[in-house]
Design an enzyme around this catalytic site. Structure first.
Site, PDB file in Angstrom:
ATOM      1  N   ASP A  47      -4.163  -7.146  -3.490  1.00 14.67           N
ATOM      2  CA  ASP A  47      -4.198  -5.704  -3.707  1.00 14.67           C
ATOM      3  C   ASP A  47      -4.825  -5.017  -2.492  1.00 14.67           C
ATOM      4  O   ASP A  47      -5.767  -5.533  -1.884  1.00 14.67           O
ATOM      5  CB  ASP A  47      -5.020  -5.367  -4.955  1.00 14.67           C
ATOM      6  CG  ASP A  47      -4.209  -5.508  -6.236  1.00 14.67           C
ATOM      7  OD1 ASP A  47      -3.060  -6.001  -6.157  1.00 14.67           O
ATOM      8  OD2 ASP A  47      -4.717  -5.138  -7.308  1.00 14.67           O
ATOM      9  N   ASP A  58      -6.765  -2.488  -2.340  1.00 13.59           N
ATOM     10  CA  ASP A  58      -8.141  -2.013  -2.512  1.00 13.59           C
ATOM     11  C   ASP A  58      -9.133  -3.172  -2.664  1.00 13.59           C
ATOM     12  O   ASP A  58     -10.093  -3.094  -3.415  1.00 13.59           O
ATOM     13  CB  ASP A  58      -8.256  -1.062  -3.697  1.00 13.59           C
ATOM     14  CG  ASP A  58      -7.798  -1.689  -5.002  1.00 13.59           C
ATOM     15  OD1 ASP A  58      -7.146  -2.753  -4.968  1.00 13.59           O
ATOM     16  OD2 ASP A  58      -8.070  -1.105  -6.068  1.00 13.59           O
ATOM     17  N   HIS A 113      -9.429 -14.348 -13.539  1.00 10.90           N
ATOM     18  CA  HIS A 113      -9.845 -12.954 -13.701  1.00 10.90           C
ATOM     19  C   HIS A 113     -11.341 -12.915 -13.966  1.00 10.90           C
ATOM     20  O   HIS A 113     -11.837 -13.564 -14.892  1.00 10.90           O
ATOM     21  CB  HIS A 113      -9.084 -12.325 -14.864  1.00 10.90           C
ATOM     22  CG  HIS A 113      -9.116 -10.838 -14.879  1.00 10.90           C
ATOM     23  ND1 HIS A 113     -10.287 -10.119 -15.022  1.00 10.90           N
ATOM     24  CD2 HIS A 113      -8.123  -9.913 -14.769  1.00 10.90           C
ATOM     25  CE1 HIS A 113     -10.010  -8.836 -15.003  1.00 10.90           C
ATOM     26  NE2 HIS A 113      -8.709  -8.679 -14.832  1.00 10.90           N
ATOM     27  N   PRO A 114     -12.104 -12.151 -13.182  1.00  2.00           N
ATOM     28  CA  PRO A 114     -13.566 -12.199 -13.322  1.00  2.00           C
ATOM     29  C   PRO A 114     -14.083 -11.719 -14.672  1.00  2.00           C
ATOM     30  O   PRO A 114     -15.092 -12.223 -15.161  1.00  2.00           O
ATOM     31  CB  PRO A 114     -14.061 -11.292 -12.185  1.00  2.00           C
ATOM     32  CG  PRO A 114     -12.919 -10.372 -11.896  1.00  2.00           C
ATOM     33  CD  PRO A 114     -11.689 -11.197 -12.130  1.00  2.00           C
ATOM     34  N   GLU A 144       0.598  -8.017 -14.301  1.00  2.00           N
ATOM     35  CA  GLU A 144      -0.335  -9.097 -14.602  1.00  2.00           C
ATOM     36  C   GLU A 144       0.068  -9.850 -15.861  1.00  2.00           C
ATOM     37  O   GLU A 144      -0.149 -11.059 -15.970  1.00  2.00           O
ATOM     38  CB  GLU A 144      -1.743  -8.531 -14.735  1.00  2.00           C
ATOM     39  CG  GLU A 144      -2.834  -9.568 -14.724  1.00  2.00           C
ATOM     40  CD  GLU A 144      -4.199  -8.928 -14.569  1.00  2.00           C
ATOM     41  OE1 GLU A 144      -4.689  -8.829 -13.423  1.00  2.00           O
ATOM     42  OE2 GLU A 144      -4.765  -8.501 -15.609  1.00  2.00           O
ATOM     43  N   ALA A 171       0.851  -1.190   0.000  1.00  2.00           N
ATOM     44  CA  ALA A 171       0.000   0.000   0.000  1.00  2.00           C
ATOM     45  C   ALA A 171       0.887   1.239   0.000  1.00  2.00           C
ATOM     46  O   ALA A 171       1.560   1.524   0.995  1.00  2.00           O
ATOM     47  CB  ALA A 171      -0.913   0.002   1.219  1.00  2.00           C
ATOM     48  N   VAL A 172       0.897   1.927  -1.113  1.00  2.00           N
ATOM     49  CA  VAL A 172       1.663   3.170  -1.204  1.00  2.00           C
ATOM     50  C   VAL A 172       0.748   4.274  -1.718  1.00  2.00           C
ATOM     51  O   VAL A 172      -0.248   4.015  -2.402  1.00  2.00           O
ATOM     52  CB  VAL A 172       2.894   3.026  -2.122  1.00  2.00           C
ATOM     53  CG1 VAL A 172       3.861   1.993  -1.578  1.00  2.00           C
ATOM     54  CG2 VAL A 172       2.474   2.665  -3.536  1.00  2.00           C
ATOM     55  N   GLY A 173       1.090   5.510  -1.360  1.00  2.00           N
ATOM     56  CA  GLY A 173       0.285   6.637  -1.810  1.00  2.00           C
ATOM     57  C   GLY A 173      -1.147   6.522  -1.345  1.00  2.00           C
ATOM     58  O   GLY A 173      -1.438   6.182  -0.188  1.00  2.00           O
TER      59      GLY A 173
END
Length: 326
Positions: free
Chosen positions: A192, A194, A214-215, A284, A102-104
Site C-alpha cells: 500500500d 501509505d 494482519h496485526p 482483502e 497510488a491514485v488520488g
C-alpha cells in the site's frame, strides 16, 4: 472448560512449558482415540492439535513461533531462522520488484515510501519500483536511488473513491505483472502507498508465495477474523476454514505465483460485481479466500505490517508501518 486450568499446574511451571504439556497431552489423546474409537474421531483430535499449534504465544516473555501448522516459515526478522534464510539468498542475484498503486490523495505518500525503502528494503538486491499512478508528475523530480535500484512510473486512469480502488487493484496488478513485471524481475511484492519502511526488511521475506499476518487479528481466536460471511459471495469462507487472517497491505512472492493470485482474485471480484455483491473487506476478503485454498509458503509476522492501535500487540521490531494510522 479448559483442559488444564492454570490453578491446577505447579506454580513453578513456565507458560511455555504448559503449552508444550498441552500439545503432548493432545497427541496422547489422539493416539488413544485412534485405537479406541477409530480414525474418524482421531481426525477430530488432530483438528484440536492444529488449533493448539495455531495459537501464537504472547509476544512478550515467551518464545515466538517460527513455523506455521503446515510447516511454512513464520518470519520474525531477528530470529535465527531469518538469519539463515538471508544467508541462503546472499549468493543469488535475485531481482525483485516493489509494486505500488497510488491514485488520488495516495500520491502524497509516494516519496516517503520510496525514500524509506531506499534505507531498509532488500538493500543487497536488485530492486525495481513499479509505481502505478494517475499523477506521474508527483514523482518529478524522482527520489534519489542507490546502486542497482530503478524507478518505473506506469500511468493508470484515475479511480476516485476507496471502494473503487479496493476492487480494481487486483486487476491492475495482474495486468502489469503479466504484461511487464514478470519479464523483468524474479519476485514482486505489492505494498500500500501509505506504508513506510522503518527497519530492515531483508531477503527473509522471499518465498514462493508470501503473505503477512494482519496485526489487529494476530493471536486472536479464529472467530474474530473478518472472513467474508455471505455465502453468496465468491470470497465466502466457511466455518472451520482458514488458518490466519492476512493483510492486503503487503504480500508477494515469485512473479508467477503473484500473477496467479491476482488473476484469481480479480476474477472472483468480477463475478461478485456482476451479481451486485461486495465483500465486506473488499480485495482483502478475496485475498484471504485465495490463501485458504493455497496456503502461503512464507508467512510474515506483524512486524511487516504495523499499526499504531490499542488493538495491536507490541512486536520485537516494527519493520513496515502504516503512515495513515499513526
Amino acid at each position: 472448560m479448559a483442559l488444564f486450568p492454570c490453578s491446577r499446574l505447579p506454580s513453578g511451571v513456565h507458560c511455555a512449558n504448559r503449552r508444550r504439556l498441552l500439545v503432548l497431552c493432545v497427541c496422547v489423546l489422539s493416539g488413544l482415540i485412534y485405537f479406541l474409537k477409530g480414525k474418524r474421531l482421531a481426525a477430530v483430535s488432530t483438528l484440536l492439535l492444529s488449533e493448539v499449534e495455531r495459537r501464537e504465544p504472547a509476544l512478550e516473555g515467551e518464545e515466538l513461533p517460527v513455523k506455521t501448522p503446515w510447516g511454512a516459515p513464520l518470519v520474525w526478522g531477528d530470529s535465527e531462522s531469518s538469519a539463515w534464510r538471508r544467508d541462503e539468498f546472499a549468493h543469488h542475484n535475485v531481482r525483485t520488484g516493489l509494486a505500488i498503486l497510488a491514485v488520488g490523495n495516495y500520491n502524497y505518500f509516494l516519496h516517503r515510501l520510496i525514500s524509506s525503502a531506499e534505507l531498509h528494503f532488500l538493500l543487497n538486491l536488485y530492486v525495481t519500483y513499479y509505481v502505478l499512478t494517475d499523477r506521474p508528475r508527483e514523482l518529478d523530480p524522482p527520489p534519489k536511488l542507490g546502486p542497482n535500484r530503478q524507478l518505473k512510473v506506469i500511468p493508470v486512469a484515475e479511480m476516485p473513491g476507496w471502494d473503487r480502488l479496493g476492487l480494481r487493484r487486483m486487476a491492475l496488478l495482474a495486468s502489469i505483472i503479466g504484461e511487464r513485471i514478470h519479464l523483468e524481475v524474479d519476485y514482486v511484492y505489492c505494498i500500500d502507498a501509505d506504508q513506510e519502511f522503518t527497519n530492515t526488511v531483508g531477503s527473509e521475506i522471499l518465498g514462493k508465495l508470501t503473505a503477512t499476518l494482519h496485526p489487529v487479528f494476530y493471536g486472536k481466536p479464529r472467530h474474530y477474523y473478518p472472513y467474508e460471511n455471505d455465502p453468496d459471495s465468491m470470497a465466502y469462507v466457511a466455518d472451520g476454514e482458514g488458518d490466519y487472517y492476512y493483510t492486503s497491505e503487503f504480500y508477494g512472492g515469485l512473479c508467477s505465483e503473484v500473477l496467479a493470485m491476482t488473476r484469481a482474485c480479480s476474477l472472483l471480484i468480477l463475478q461478485d460485481q456482476e451479481r451486485d455483491i461486495t465483500a465486506q473487506e473488499l480485495e482483502e476478503s478475496y485475498l484471504n479466500r485465495y490463501l485458504v485454498n493455497r496456503r502461503p509458503t512464507c508467512v510474515l509476522s506483524p512486524e511487516y505490517s504495523w499499526w499504531e492501535s490499542p488493538q495491536v500487540p507490541e512486536v520485537p521490531t516494527k519493520r513496515i508501518h502504516s503512515v495513515s494510522r499513526k
